[in-house]
Design an enzyme around this catalytic site. Structure first.
Site, PDB file in Angstrom:
ATOM      1  N   GLU A 173       9.466  17.056  14.253  1.00 16.39           N
ATOM      2  CA  GLU A 173       9.915  17.115  13.036  1.00 16.39           C
ATOM      3  C   GLU A 173       9.074  18.047  12.342  1.00 16.39           C
ATOM      4  OE1 GLU A 173       8.728  13.367  10.827  1.00 16.39           O
ATOM      5  OE2 GLU A 173      10.955  13.204   9.997  1.00 16.39           O
ATOM      6  N   LYS A 201       0.758  -1.185   0.006  1.00 11.20           N
ATOM      7  CA  LYS A 201       0.024  -0.162  -0.090  1.00 11.20           C
ATOM      8  C   LYS A 201       0.632   1.476  -0.043  1.00 11.20           C
ATOM      9  CE  LYS A 201      -1.794   2.897   2.818  1.00 11.20           C
ATOM     10  NZ  LYS A 201      -1.706   4.038   1.907  1.00 11.20           N
ATOM     11  N   GLU A 229      10.116   2.488  10.485  1.00  9.42           N
ATOM     12  CA  GLU A 229      10.890   3.370  10.382  1.00  9.42           C
ATOM     13  C   GLU A 229      10.086   4.607  10.298  1.00  9.42           C
ATOM     14  OE1 GLU A 229      14.099   3.403  10.231  1.00  9.42           O
ATOM     15  OE2 GLU A 229      14.394   1.280   9.984  1.00  9.42           O
ATOM     16  N   CYS A 274      13.363  11.862   5.961  1.00 13.11           N
ATOM     17  CA  CYS A 274      13.402  11.466   7.425  1.00 13.11           C
ATOM     18  C   CYS A 274      14.890  11.820   8.036  1.00 13.11           C
ATOM     19  CB  CYS A 274      13.039  10.119   7.526  1.00 13.11           C
ATOM     20  SG  CYS A 274      14.014   9.109   6.353  1.00 13.11           S
TER      21      CYS A 274
HETATM   22  P1  NAD Z   1       2.190   8.992   7.455  1.00 12.56           P
HETATM   23  O1  NAD Z   1       2.355   8.357   8.705  1.00 12.56           O
HETATM   24  O2  NAD Z   1       1.196   9.803   7.175  1.00 12.56           O
HETATM   25  O3  NAD Z   1       1.737   7.760   6.429  1.00 12.56           O
HETATM   26  C1  NAD Z   1       2.500   6.748   6.058  1.00 12.56           C
HETATM   27  C2  NAD Z   1       1.787   5.607   5.438  1.00 12.56           C
HETATM   28  O4  NAD Z   1       0.844   5.095   6.375  1.00 12.56           O
HETATM   29  C3  NAD Z   1       1.141   5.816   4.250  1.00 12.56           C
HETATM   30  O5  NAD Z   1       0.947   5.100   3.066  1.00 12.56           O
HETATM   31  C4  NAD Z   1      -0.498   5.991   4.926  1.00 12.56           C
HETATM   32  O6  NAD Z   1      -1.726   5.929   3.837  1.00 12.56           O
HETATM   33  C5  NAD Z   1      -0.434   5.045   5.980  1.00 12.56           C
HETATM   34  N1  NAD Z   1      -1.455   5.124   7.025  1.00 12.56           N
HETATM   35  C6  NAD Z   1      -1.825   6.066   7.655  1.00 12.56           C
HETATM   36  N2  NAD Z   1      -2.586   5.619   8.501  1.00 12.56           N
HETATM   37  C7  NAD Z   1      -2.795   4.462   8.598  1.00 12.56           C
HETATM   38  C8  NAD Z   1      -3.573   3.375   9.363  1.00 12.56           C
HETATM   39  N3  NAD Z   1      -4.199   3.608  10.423  1.00 12.56           N
HETATM   40  N4  NAD Z   1      -3.229   2.020   9.222  1.00 12.56           N
HETATM   41  C9  NAD Z   1      -2.123   1.745   8.291  1.00 12.56           C
HETATM   42  N5  NAD Z   1      -1.560   2.707   7.426  1.00 12.56           N
HETATM   43  C10 NAD Z   1      -1.983   4.048   7.370  1.00 12.56           C
HETATM   44  O7  NAD Z   1       3.570   9.373   6.709  1.00 12.56           O
HETATM   45  P2  NAD Z   1       3.780  10.379   5.445  1.00 12.56           P
HETATM   46  O8  NAD Z   1       3.318  11.773   5.838  1.00 12.56           O
HETATM   47  O9  NAD Z   1       3.502   9.680   4.286  1.00 12.56           O
HETATM   48  O10 NAD Z   1       5.397  10.412   5.518  1.00 12.56           O
HETATM   49  C11 NAD Z   1       6.234  11.344   6.141  1.00 12.56           C
HETATM   50  C12 NAD Z   1       6.737  10.660   7.265  1.00 12.56           C
HETATM   51  O11 NAD Z   1       7.511   9.548   7.068  1.00 12.56           O
HETATM   52  C13 NAD Z   1       7.860  11.484   8.081  1.00 12.56           C
HETATM   53  O12 NAD Z   1       7.632  11.494   9.433  1.00 12.56           O
HETATM   54  C14 NAD Z   1       9.233  10.942   7.872  1.00 12.56           C
HETATM   55  O13 NAD Z   1      10.063  11.172   8.743  1.00 12.56           O
HETATM   56  C15 NAD Z   1       8.840   9.558   7.673  1.00 12.56           C
HETATM   57  N6  NAD Z   1       9.890   8.854   7.118  1.00 12.56           N
HETATM   58  C16 NAD Z   1      10.712   8.034   7.697  1.00 12.56           C
HETATM   59  C17 NAD Z   1      11.824   7.419   6.899  1.00 12.56           C
HETATM   60  C18 NAD Z   1      12.623   6.553   7.691  1.00 12.56           C
HETATM   61  O14 NAD Z   1      13.066   5.526   7.127  1.00 12.56           O
HETATM   62  N7  NAD Z   1      13.025   6.617   9.082  1.00 12.56           N
HETATM   63  C19 NAD Z   1      11.741   7.276   5.564  1.00 12.56           C
HETATM   64  C20 NAD Z   1      11.020   8.150   5.032  1.00 12.56           C
HETATM   65  C21 NAD Z   1       9.876   8.996   5.472  1.00 12.56           C
END
Ligand code: NAD
Length: 481
Positions: free
Chosen positions: A383, A170, A248, A282
């Protein structure tokens, strides 16, 4: 309209969502289906049904599939980079780098599929031997964020398949385009039907199935800390066996600049780490921890360099900083710029939204630099996830280390120094999963472990040979001939 891919078929149905170009919000890239709960269930069922066949596939079959996927991604680099830049907004050169990284990851795991290791040890009991082997975990749900639309899916899908697991993927709802093309490539790569499934849409609509269905054995998630906690809770509170999970999450990565640093190196590291990919990484260097002896020269050089960074359409030649990904993220960035000012920080550069550039309406933001900040300010603790960085002035290396580690996160941390002794000390004492010496905190190799400590990560590392820890289940067999 682009459809979901379930059980080896492109499945119609579900409402459509527009994929919008953040560099020009009049540009609709396409319509992408949002999977229903029933479709998510079908995808899990298909992955479960395909598991025995794919788990029994030979290493060569797996290597051939992954190698073909990597080759096709590389061959279509320009087209995929254009799509990625168009839907996510990172500058085309960054997008091209990400596409090639995805290709390299598939190639790397094609090789890993051929050398899945085991161990044979003598037992402590006479005549007995002990064999340690790795088996697939089972059905893996893969949930990814929007900021690396092809590399993060690649670094989860490739090892999952290499070690014989089947996948329900997804992608983030903001960037279905790159995910769909990747799925299309995978659909022609020789996998049995159901081994790989794509369900696009919102986490809140289908997350329960992807996390809670007892047929899902493992969940790999990259995204925000808030969602990560929900994912973890769902994996452990569901009925029956808990799901194995890996998270992550966010970062608040420090880049330390010591008095003895090479100024050009330090400024290049800070500009790249804080602002490239619009700061939406990130691993971005959002905290620039600078010692007193170099502070003023560093800030002056940063301001001079910032003035040269061209903000604009991600796909236009010369653009260094593309737009922010969407209206909500832009609003968050601007809110933190206001918070920083209210906290008493000096906004030394940028921080203004630009409603349009060259007549194109988009989510543009002048990269922002705060000076005169302290470690307890919210802009240094939370963040922001945009092109916003702050300078924290410190007296010496001891204070620099204390400030660098003064965070709930622990993904990446950097130090700029010409002293071998200081480099060794910071390598040892920085509390982060990845340490960069005279290099930006963001930008990593594809063949070595990636991940963090503290609030940034949970579970085994991703990428490199260490990915096997998550994507395999270890079996210990005692053999008395
Ligand atoms: P997000 O948490 O909003 O969404 C991430 C994913 O989770 C999306 O696919 C979303 O649809 C899904 N999601 C949301 N609610 C859910 C639920 N209840 N159940 C299952 N899936 C669900 O994050 P984002 O805004 O897409 O990305 C930004 C974040 O990602 C930042 O905090 C960034 O630091 C982090 N990030 C971390 C890394 C790492 O490797 N540490 C790498 C890239 C991004």
């Amino acid at each position: 309209m682009k459809h979901n891919y379930i059980a080896g078929e492109w499945v119609e149905g579900g409402p459509a969502a527009e994929n919008i170009n953040p560099s020009d919000t009049r540009d609709v890239i396409g319509l992408y289906a949002r999977a229903s709960q029933a479709q998510a269930l079908d995808a899990v069922a298909a992955a479960h049904a395909a598991l025995p066949k794919w788990a029994a596939s030979t290493p060569q079959q797996r290597a051939d599939v992954l190698d073909a996927v990597g080759s096709e991604i590389a061959a279509r680099k320009a087209e995929l980079a254009d799509l990625l830049a168009r839907e996510e907004g990172k500058a085309l050169t960054d997008a091209a780098g990400e596409v090639m990284r995805a290709a390299q990851i598939f190639k790397f795991f094609a090789g890993e599929a051929l050398r899945i290791p085991g161990e044979l040890l003598a037992s402590t009991r006479p005549g007995m031997s002990v064999e340690i082997t790795r088996e697939p975990v089972g059905v893996v749900s893969i949930i990814t964020p929007w900021n690396f639309p092809i590399a993060i899916p690649a670094w989860k899908i490739a090892p999952a398949l290499a070690y014989g697991n089947t996948v329900v993927f997804k992608p983030a709802e903001l960037v279905p385009g790159s995910a769909w093309v990747l799925a299309e490539i995978l659909s022609r790569a020789g996998l049995p039907a159901g081994a790989f499934n794509l369900v696009m849409g919102r986490g809140r609509d289908i997350g329960d199935t992807l996390l809670g269905d007892p047929r899902v054995a493992a969940v790999t998630f990259t995204g925000s800390e808030a969602t990560g906690r929900k994912v973890a809770a769902a994996c452990v509170t569901r009925p029956g066996a808990m799901a194995k999970f890996q998270l992550e999450m966010g970062g608040k990565n420090p880049l330390v600049v010591l008095d003895d640093a090479d100024l050009d190196v330090a400024v290049n590291c800070a500009i790249n780490g804080a602002y490239f990919s619009t700061g939406q990484r990130c691993t971005a260097s959002s905290r620039l921890v600078v010692s007193a002896g170099i502070h003023d020269r560093f800030v002056d050089a940063m301001l001079a360099k910032l003035a040269t960074l061209k903000v604009g359409d991600a796909r236009r030649a010369g653009t260094v900083i593309g737009p922010v990904v969407d209206a909500q993220q832009l609003e968050q960035d601007l809110r933190y710029v206001a918070i920083g000012r209210d906290e008493g920080a000096t906004l030394a550069f940028g921080g203004q939204a630009l409603e349009s550039i060259d007549g194109q309406p988009g989510y543009y933001l002048q990269p922002a630099l705060f000076t005169g900040t302290s470690s307890d300010m919210r802009i240094n603790r939370e963040e922001i996830f945009g092109p916003v960085a702050s300078v924290i002035r410190v007296h010496d290396a001891d204070e620099a280390l204390a400030v660098a580690n003064d965070t709930e996160f622990g993904l990446s941390a950097g130090v700029c120094t010409t002293s071998l002794k200081m480099a060794a000390r910071f390598k040892r004492e920085l509390q982060a999963g990845m340490v960069m010496i005279n290099a930006p905190t963001a930008g990593v190799d594809a063949h070595v472990p990636f991940g963090g400590r503290k609030g940034s990560s949970h579970g085994p590392r991703e990428q490199g040979r260490y990915a096997a820890e998550f994507y395999t289940s270890v079996k210990t067999t005692y053999l008395q001939p």
